[in-house]
Design an enzyme around this catalytic site. Structure first.
Site, PDB file in Angstrom:
ATOM      1  N   GLU A   1       1.183   3.860  -3.353  1.00  0.00           N
ATOM      2  CA  GLU A   1       0.779   5.261  -3.261  1.00  0.00           C
ATOM      3  C   GLU A   1       1.941   6.194  -3.593  1.00  0.00           C
ATOM      4  O   GLU A   1       1.769   7.199  -4.285  1.00  0.00           O
ATOM      5  CB  GLU A   1       0.242   5.566  -1.861  1.00  0.00           C
ATOM      6  CG  GLU A   1      -1.090   4.910  -1.544  1.00  0.00           C
ATOM      7  CD  GLU A   1      -2.215   5.405  -2.428  1.00  0.00           C
ATOM      8  OE1 GLU A   1      -2.132   6.554  -2.926  1.00  0.00           O
ATOM      9  OE2 GLU A   1      -3.183   4.652  -2.646  1.00  0.00           O
TER      10      GLU A   1
ATOM     11  N   HIS B   1       0.833  -1.202   0.000  1.00  0.00           N
ATOM     12  CA  HIS B   1       0.000   0.000   0.000  1.00  0.00           C
ATOM     13  C   HIS B   1       0.870   1.256   0.000  1.00  0.00           C
ATOM     14  O   HIS B   1       0.633   2.197  -0.762  1.00  0.00           O
ATOM     15  CB  HIS B   1      -0.919   0.003   1.222  1.00  0.00           C
ATOM     16  CG  HIS B   1      -1.776   1.236   1.333  1.00  0.00           C
ATOM     17  ND1 HIS B   1      -3.081   1.286   0.886  1.00  0.00           N
ATOM     18  CD2 HIS B   1      -1.498   2.480   1.821  1.00  0.00           C
ATOM     19  CE1 HIS B   1      -3.567   2.496   1.092  1.00  0.00           C
ATOM     20  NE2 HIS B   1      -2.636   3.234   1.665  1.00  0.00           N
TER      21      HIS B   1
ATOM     22  N   LYS C   1       2.625   6.170  -7.342  1.00  0.00           N
ATOM     23  CA  LYS C   1       1.619   6.959  -8.055  1.00  0.00           C
ATOM     24  C   LYS C   1       1.955   8.446  -7.982  1.00  0.00           C
ATOM     25  O   LYS C   1       1.895   9.163  -8.997  1.00  0.00           O
ATOM     26  CB  LYS C   1       0.224   6.713  -7.472  1.00  0.00           C
ATOM     27  CG  LYS C   1      -0.415   5.396  -7.862  1.00  0.00           C
ATOM     28  CD  LYS C   1      -1.911   5.403  -7.632  1.00  0.00           C
ATOM     29  CE  LYS C   1      -2.268   5.695  -6.188  1.00  0.00           C
ATOM     30  NZ  LYS C   1      -3.742   5.706  -5.981  1.00  0.00           N
ATOM     31  N   ASN C   2       2.294   8.917  -6.787  1.00  0.00           N
ATOM     32  CA  ASN C   2       2.628  10.330  -6.626  1.00  0.00           C
ATOM     33  C   ASN C   2       3.854  10.711  -7.439  1.00  0.00           C
ATOM     34  O   ASN C   2       3.889  11.766  -8.094  1.00  0.00           O
ATOM     35  CB  ASN C   2       2.889  10.634  -5.142  1.00  0.00           C
ATOM     36  CG  ASN C   2       1.617  10.648  -4.316  1.00  0.00           C
ATOM     37  OD1 ASN C   2       0.519  10.594  -4.845  1.00  0.00           O
ATOM     38  ND2 ASN C   2       1.776  10.705  -3.005  1.00  0.00           N
TER      39      ASN C   2
END
Length: 398
Positions: A237, A233, A240-241
């Site tokens: 994330e 997780h 993605k950023n």
């Protein structure tokens, strides 16, 4: 508009059920008040692992029967202290009404609590907004609410996988825990899935350069005792950023610079650094990136047609909670105009990786009903650093 109407319809149905259960409400309130007086039992990954190997279903059930109530009661006492405007939003009403004592039902019903609560904040922003003092209280509560949710789902999943009929991800796993988690494979899996999502939005994506350094057993793969889904997780994330920032800063026509990842295992910590050249942010913006009510992207579509690449503003604060849950951490170092480094720390020694849990008390009540005055593990005061922890639990907690 359609989503809001659906949300209101669900909330109205929930209220009808609660009216039918009217005679029992007083009893439930008394139970919540009773169990909120107990402190949650903080478990280490090693304790989860040992019990998963040597425990039995009966003793696990007896522990869960009280511990789940204690953890739920502690956080539910704090829900009523949220700003009235937030509690009045349809999405918040749905979240506060989600309560069921059957493990499988709880897991399914609460699967979308994070997104629903995020929509509640969007609804609040779109209405009258919120003042700074109330925003601090919401931030403090949500850190506690979500880490409480992480811990409850950890207990539930661990019981259901070890003693129930839920299959583990692999034969090696003990419940949700992998005694020899292959960190490189988790990193690669998270990168590939983030790359797939990025390609859908931008039709291109940056590549990754990965370096692995095992300083304990040089030349060996990096394995630790961990919950792979938590590490995944966090990495997903952050990737993605990094991808979004890189492409929006450099454009999609030229080859974007690589995202560099360094993984180092020491005697105490597993350290991961993700470096991008996505232009970075100013220190003013950096301080807000862990705020649930702030996002650098527009709100995602609410029709549920596709998974959002960004928009809720929850990626970073939730990732930090997953890191902190077992005594790790996550922080950002940014160079405005160049790029950002995201640094993750996880405990490499399982006996030291114990749960960080919120406790309902007069201190938490005060911090929820007025502006925070002292540093807390889930709400650091500006100027006192990101690594502040709850002094009620352990003044030396790192």
């Amino acid at each position: 508009m359609i989503t809001t109407q659906k949300t209101m319809a669900k909330a109205q149905a929930m209220f009808a059920t609660r009216r039918a259960l009217g005679p029992f409400v007083g009893t439930v309130a008394k139970k919540l008040d009773h169990y909120s007086q107990f402190q949650p039992s903080s478990l280490s990954i090693q304790q989860y692992l040992d019990f998963g190997r040597n425990g039995n279903a009966a003793s696990s059930f007896e522990f869960l029967r009280k511990e789940l109530l204690v953890r739920l009661a502690n956080i539910m006492q704090e829900i009523s202290l949220l700003p009235p405007k937030l509690l009045a939003t349809p999405s918040s009403k749905m979240v506060s009404g989600c309560f069921n004592d059957q493990l499988q039902v709880i897991l399914k019903r609460h699967a979308h609590v994070v997104e629903t609560m995020a929509e509640g904040l969007i609804e609040l922003r779109e209405s009258d907004g919120v003042d700074i003092a109330a925003e601090r209280g919401i931030q403090y509560f949500l850190d506690r609410f979500y880490i409480n949710r992480i811990s409850i789902r950890m207990l539930q999943n661990q019981h259901l996988v070890v003693f129930g009929n839920v299959l583990p991800e692999s034969p090696r796993h003990v419940g949700c825990i992998d005694p020899a988690c292959d960190v490189e494979s988790v990193v690669l899996d998270a990168f590939e899935n983030a790359k797939f999502l990025c390609d859908r939005y931008y039709l291109t994506s940056p590549m990754m350069k990965l370096e692995m350094h095992n300083m304990v057993e040089k030349g060996s793969p990096i394995n630790i005792v961990a919950v792979p889904s938590h590490l995944y997780h966090i990495m997903f994330e952050l990737f993605k950023n990094a991808m979004r920032a890189t492409l929006e800063f450099h454009g999609v026509d030229d080859d974007p610079p690589d995202i560099k990842v360094y993984v180092v295992k020491g005697s105490e910590d597993l350290s991961i650094k993700i470096s991008d050249r996505g232009g970075g942010v100013s220190r003013t913006v950096l301080e807000r990136l862990f705020n649930y009510m702030y996002s650098t992207a527009p709100p995602p579509p609410r029709d549920g047609t596709q998974a959002p690449l960004a928009g809720y503003g929850y990626g970073l604060p939730l990732s930090r909670l997953y890191a902190r849950y077992f005594q790790g951490d996550l922080f950002l170092v940014s160079m405005e105009g160049y790029g950002t480094d995201a640094c993750i720390y996880m405990k490499a020694v399982p006996v030291e990786a114990s749960e960080v849990l919120p406790i309902y008390s007069t201190s938490s009540r005060r911090l929820l009903t007025q502006a925070a005055q002292v540093a807390d593990w889930s709400h650091p005061i500006p100027g006192q650093g990101q690594n502040s922890r709850d002094p009620r639990r352990n003044p030396n907690c790192a």
